[in-house]
Design a protein around this motif. Structure first.
Motif, PDB file in Angstrom:
ATOM      1  N   ARG A  21     -32.446  18.575  24.441  1.00 38.88           N
ATOM      2  CA  ARG A  21     -33.857  18.512  24.803  1.00 38.88           C
ATOM      3  C   ARG A  21     -34.413  17.104  24.712  1.00 38.88           C
ATOM      4  O   ARG A  21     -35.383  16.756  25.401  1.00 38.88           O
ATOM      5  CB  ARG A  21     -34.657  19.461  23.906  1.00 38.88           C
ATOM      6  N   GLY A  22     -33.795  16.274  23.894  1.00 42.78           N
ATOM      7  CA  GLY A  22     -34.272  14.910  23.750  1.00 42.78           C
ATOM      8  C   GLY A  22     -33.526  13.896  24.600  1.00 42.78           C
ATOM      9  O   GLY A  22     -33.935  12.729  24.681  1.00 42.78           O
ATOM     10  N   ALA A  23     -32.433  14.326  25.233  1.00 40.60           N
ATOM     11  CA  ALA A  23     -31.632  13.395  26.030  1.00 40.60           C
ATOM     12  C   ALA A  23     -32.351  13.039  27.332  1.00 40.60           C
ATOM     13  O   ALA A  23     -33.063  13.857  27.919  1.00 40.60           O
ATOM     14  CB  ALA A  23     -30.270  14.019  26.339  1.00 40.60           C
ATOM     15  N   ARG A  24     -32.165  11.780  27.791  1.00 41.67           N
ATOM     16  CA  ARG A  24     -32.693  11.370  29.082  1.00 41.67           C
ATOM     17  C   ARG A  24     -31.981  12.128  30.204  1.00 41.67           C
ATOM     18  O   ARG A  24     -30.912  12.688  30.007  1.00 41.67           O
ATOM     19  CB  ARG A  24     -32.506   9.860  29.256  1.00 41.67           C
ATOM     20  N   PHE A  25     -32.563  12.103  31.411  1.00 41.30           N
ATOM     21  CA  PHE A  25     -32.004  12.880  32.520  1.00 41.30           C
ATOM     22  C   PHE A  25     -30.594  12.453  32.890  1.00 41.30           C
ATOM     23  O   PHE A  25     -29.808  13.243  33.396  1.00 41.30           O
ATOM     24  CB  PHE A  25     -32.925  12.773  33.750  1.00 41.30           C
ATOM     25  N   ASP A  26     -30.261  11.154  32.631  1.00 41.85           N
ATOM     26  CA  ASP A  26     -28.949  10.673  33.019  1.00 41.85           C
ATOM     27  C   ASP A  26     -27.994  10.569  31.833  1.00 41.85           C
ATOM     28  O   ASP A  26     -26.925   9.974  31.934  1.00 41.85           O
ATOM     29  CB  ASP A  26     -29.073   9.319  33.712  1.00 41.85           C
ATOM     30  N   GLU A  27     -28.379  11.151  30.681  1.00 40.42           N
ATOM     31  CA  GLU A  27     -27.512  11.148  29.509  1.00 40.42           C
ATOM     32  C   GLU A  27     -26.798  12.501  29.380  1.00 40.42           C
ATOM     33  O   GLU A  27     -27.309  13.533  29.838  1.00 40.42           O
ATOM     34  CB  GLU A  27     -28.324  10.883  28.239  1.00 40.42           C
ATOM     35  N   THR A  28     -25.632  12.477  28.752  1.00 40.65           N
ATOM     36  CA  THR A  28     -24.880  13.711  28.540  1.00 40.65           C
ATOM     37  C   THR A  28     -25.638  14.648  27.613  1.00 40.65           C
ATOM     38  O   THR A  28     -26.116  14.240  26.552  1.00 40.65           O
ATOM     39  CB  THR A  28     -23.503  13.400  27.935  1.00 40.65           C
ATOM     40  N   LYS A  29     -25.769  15.879  28.030  1.00 38.08           N
ATOM     41  CA  LYS A  29     -26.435  16.895  27.217  1.00 38.08           C
ATOM     42  C   LYS A  29     -25.374  17.814  26.607  1.00 38.08           C
ATOM     43  O   LYS A  29     -24.448  18.239  27.289  1.00 38.08           O
ATOM     44  CB  LYS A  29     -27.416  17.698  28.072  1.00 38.08           C
ATOM     45  N   VAL A  30     -25.552  18.092  25.339  1.00 36.78           N
ATOM     46  CA  VAL A  30     -24.614  18.961  24.628  1.00 36.78           C
ATOM     47  C   VAL A  30     -25.221  20.362  24.531  1.00 36.78           C
ATOM     48  O   VAL A  30     -26.263  20.556  23.905  1.00 36.78           O
ATOM     49  CB  VAL A  30     -24.298  18.426  23.220  1.00 36.78           C
TER      50      VAL A  30
END
Length: 433
Positions: A144-153
Motif C-alpha cells: 500500500r505504501g509502494a510507488r506505482f513503479d515499485e515492486t509490491k509484495v
C-alpha cells in the motif's frame, strides 16, 4: 537435561517456505484485582520454540536469514523490577536465549516492516488475539505504501500452529525428563492425600496437602485446577470448588497433577474416605480399573488411538450389565451406546505442556496410530448422580474415575503413574499403613 529450543526452531523453518516470516506472540499478564496480577505463564507454543518465560514478548523467525530469531521483550526497568521481579532485558535475552537480536517490545511496529522485507508468507501464532486487529495492516503495509513503479509484495497469512502442534505430540528426552518429574511428584501427592483423608476434613485442606507435597519436588504450580471431589461432587467432571467436608462412607475422587518446568502430570485416583471399600464401591471400582487396564494393555506403536476408547467402553458396558444397571445384551449395549449415561467423557488425551495437549487425533479421517515417545492419559470412569432414580440407592452419589499417564515405548508402554496405589488391595493397605 536442557531443551534445545534452537534445534526446534531450525526444524520448523525447514518445513515452511523459504520466503516466510513467523510471528509468535507471547502472553501478557492478567489482572486478578486492582494492581494484583495472576501468576504469569507463557503461551505454551511460544515457550516450546523459545524457552522465554517473561510477559509481553514477540518472537520473529525467518528462514534463510542472518538473523533467524529476533526477540522483542520488555526492557530493563529498575523500579518495575524492585516491585515485580527481575527482567532479563535485551542484552541478557540475546545471551541466554540464543536470539540473534533483541529489541524493546515498544519497537515492534517500527522494526517489523524491515523484518518482513520481501517475504510473501506470514505465519502467525496469536492465540489471545493480541494483534488480530493489526496483523493485516502489517502484512499489507508495504504494497500500500509502494510507488506505482515499485515492486509490491502480496503476502498471505497462515497459522503456524499446525506445524508446532504435530511436533509437540512426540516428546524428546528432555521433555520426558520433565514429565517424569511431574509424575513422580504427583504420585507422592496422591499418596499424601490418601494418607490424610478422613471424615470431617475439608476438601480444600487435601488440595493444599497435594500442592504442598508436589512443591517439594520443584513444582511451582499445578497443571490445572485440582479436582478434590467427595461423594456426589465427583459426578461433576471438573468440580473445583473443593469446599465440602468429607463424610464417612463416601468415595473421594482426586484428579490432580503437578507442573514441573511447564510440563504437567494428570493422575486420578478414587478411594473410600474411611479407607475401606463397601461391597458396592469395590464392585464399581473394579469395573473402572479393568477398563483402564484393558486399554493400557493395547498400548504399543501401531495401535490406532480409537482402540483404547472402544476397549474401555466395552469393558464398562459389560461391567454395567454385571452390576445389574444395564439390563440388555452386550451387543445391544454397544450398538445403542447404553453405557454413555454413566460414562460421560472420552477416556484419554495427549499430555505435556498442556494437560490436554495439542495435536490431532485424526488425520484425513483416519485415527492416528501410536508412536514411540507419545505421552497421554487413559481415564475411564463411571458416575451415578444422587438424583439418578434409574439405579439402585447404593450406587447413587458416587463417581469413580481412575487415570494413569502412559508413555509409548519402542516395543510397548510404560505406566508412568503406576506408583500411586491403584488396586483395591493397594489402596486399602496404603491407607491403613
Amino acid at each position: 537435561m536442557n531443551i534445545d529450543y534452537k534445534a526446534r526452531r531450525e526444524l520448523l523453518l525447514t518445513e515452511i517456505e523459504a520466503d516466510s516470516v513467523v510471528i509468535l506472540v507471547g502472553n501478557t499478564e492478567k489482572v486478578r484485582n486492582k494492581n494484583i496480577t495472576y501468576n504469569f505463564r507463557q503461551d505454551n507454543d511460544f515457550y516450546y520454540l523459545t524457552g522465554f518465560a517473561e510477559p509481553d514478548a514477540v518472537a520473529v523467525l525467518r528462514p534463510n536469514s542472518n538473523q533467524p530469531f529476533v526477540l522483542f521483550n520488555l526492557p530493563k526497568d529498575k523500579a518495575a523490577e524492585i516491585n515485580f521481579g527481575h527482567r532479563c532485558g535485551q542484552t541478557m535475552a540475546a545471551e541466554r536465549y540464543d536470539c540473534d537480536a533483541a529489541y524493546d517490545i515498544a519497537e515492534l511496529e517500527q522494526r517489523l516492516p524491515e523484518l518482513l522485507g520481501q517475504r510473501q508468507h506470514v505465519y502467525l501464532s496469536d492465540e489471545l488475539g493480541r494483534f488480530e486487529d493489526r496483523i493485516f495492516s502489517w502484512i499489507n503495509q508495504q504494497r500500500r505504501g509502494a510507488r506505482f513503479d515499485e515492486t509490491k509484495v502480496f503476502r498471505s497469512l497462515h497459522s503456524i500452529l499446525p506445524f508446532i502442534h504435530e511436533r509437540r505430540i512426540i516428546k524428546d528426552d528432555a521433555e520426558l525428563a520433565r514429565i517424569r518429574q511431574a509424575v513422580t511428584a504427583s504420585v507422592d501427592g496422591h499418596k499424601t492425600v490418601m494418607k490424610q483423608a478422613r471424615a470431617g476434613i475439608n476438601e480444600q485442606q487435601l488440595a493444599g496437602a497435594f500442592f504442598g507435597k508436589v512443591s517439594e519436588y520443584g513444582c511451582q504450580d499445578v497443571g490445572y485446577p485440582t479436582i478434590l471431589a467427595s461423594g456426589n461432587n465427583a459426578c461433576c467432571l471438573h468440580y473445583t470448588e473443593n469446599n465440602d467436608v468429607l463424610q464417612d462412607g463416601q468415595i473421594l475422587l482426586i484428579d490432580a497433577g503437578g507442573d514441573f518446568q511447564y510440563y504437567t502430570a494428570d493422575i486420578t485416583r478414587s478411594f473410600p474416605v474411611n479407607g475401606r471399600f463397601s461391597d458396592t464401591q469395590k464392585a464399581v471400582y473394579k469395573v473402572v480399573l479393568a477398563a483402564l487396564d484393558n486399554a493400557i494393555a493395547l498400548v504399543k506403536p501401531g495401535t490406532p488411538w480409537n482402540h483404547l476408547y472402544e476397549t474401555a467402553m466395552a469393558t464398562l458396558a459389560q461391567g454395567l450389565i454385571d452390576l445389574g444397571i444395564l439390563r440388555c445384551s452386550m451387543e445391544e449395549a454397544l450398538e445403542k451406546e447404553l453405557y454413555k449415561p454413566y460414562s460421560i467423557h472420552k477416556t484419554g488425551h495427549w499430555m505435556g505442556l498442556d494437560v490436554h495437549d495439542v495435536g490431532r487425533y485424526k488425520h484425513h479421517n483416519e485415527w492416528k496410530t501410536l508412536q514411540a515417545n507419545m505421552v497421554f492419559t487413559i481415564e475411564p470412569g463411571l458416575y451415578f448422580p444422587a438424583h439418578d432414580n434409574q439405579v439402585a440407592p447404593e450406587f447413587r452419589g458416587m463417581g469413580i474415575r481412575v487415570e494413569d499417564d502412559i508413555l509409548v515405548t519402542a516395543d510397548g508402554h510404560e505406566n508412568l503413574s503406576a506408583g500411586a496405589p491403584r488396586t483395591v488391595e493397594e489402596i486399602e493397605a496404603w491407607m491403613a499403613s
